[in-house]
Write an enzyme that holds these catalytic residues in place. Sequence first.
Site, PDB file in Angstrom:
ATOM      1  N   CYS A  14       0.860  -1.162   0.000  1.00  0.00           N
ATOM      2  CA  CYS A  14       0.000   0.000   0.000  1.00  0.00           C
ATOM      3  C   CYS A  14       0.905   1.223   0.000  1.00  0.00           C
ATOM      4  CB  CYS A  14      -0.897  -0.022   1.233  1.00  0.00           C
ATOM      5  SG  CYS A  14      -2.426   0.862   0.979  1.00  0.00           S
ATOM      6  N   CYS A  86      -4.257  -0.671  -2.443  1.00  0.00           N
ATOM      7  CA  CYS A  86      -4.754   0.654  -2.809  1.00  0.00           C
ATOM      8  C   CYS A  86      -4.416   0.898  -4.282  1.00  0.00           C
ATOM      9  CB  CYS A  86      -4.190   1.745  -1.909  1.00  0.00           C
ATOM     10  SG  CYS A  86      -2.430   2.005  -2.014  1.00  0.00           S
ATOM     11  N   CYS A  93       4.020  -0.783  -8.255  1.00  0.00           N
ATOM     12  CA  CYS A  93       4.376  -2.135  -7.819  1.00  0.00           C
ATOM     13  C   CYS A  93       5.430  -2.730  -8.752  1.00  0.00           C
ATOM     14  CB  CYS A  93       3.138  -3.022  -7.800  1.00  0.00           C
ATOM     15  SG  CYS A  93       3.435  -4.644  -7.092  1.00  0.00           S
TER      16      CYS A  93
END
Length: 152
Positions: A14, A86, A93
Amino acid sequence: MTTTAEPIRVLFLCSHNSARSQIAEAVLRDLGGNDFAAFSAGTEVTRVHPLAVRVLQAHGLPTDGLYSKHMRDVLGPHFDVVITLCDSVVEACPLFPGDTERYHWSFPDPSAVEGTEEERMRAFGEIRIGLIRRLKPFIEAQRNKRRITAPA
């Protein structure tokens, strides 16, 4: 009962690693037992939100060892599963080599909720409940997958 030789390594990501991913890490450690090794990190290092800690402690979940980590600090060891929590972290990522499974479970940021202390606590509690609802079938599916694919 442990069903795998090695625990299933799960990383929750997140943006701030302060609430959703911390709650997910603690909940998976509780529900998954020795079958899972839970980790969390974020694109920014902040702190574990005090209300996340309060919600976890209110439900008997240990909070020792929870701290905000940058995702570069956890890269290295193989993760079996990476779960983004999120929308803003999906783009940031990193790619994970090998057979890492990736999931995206979008949860609202409880720290963005304004209002009374009770309303803010309720928002953190709702994240915990939502994560439990997602994690229970996830845990069972991962355990079943390991039972089927594990060599005899």
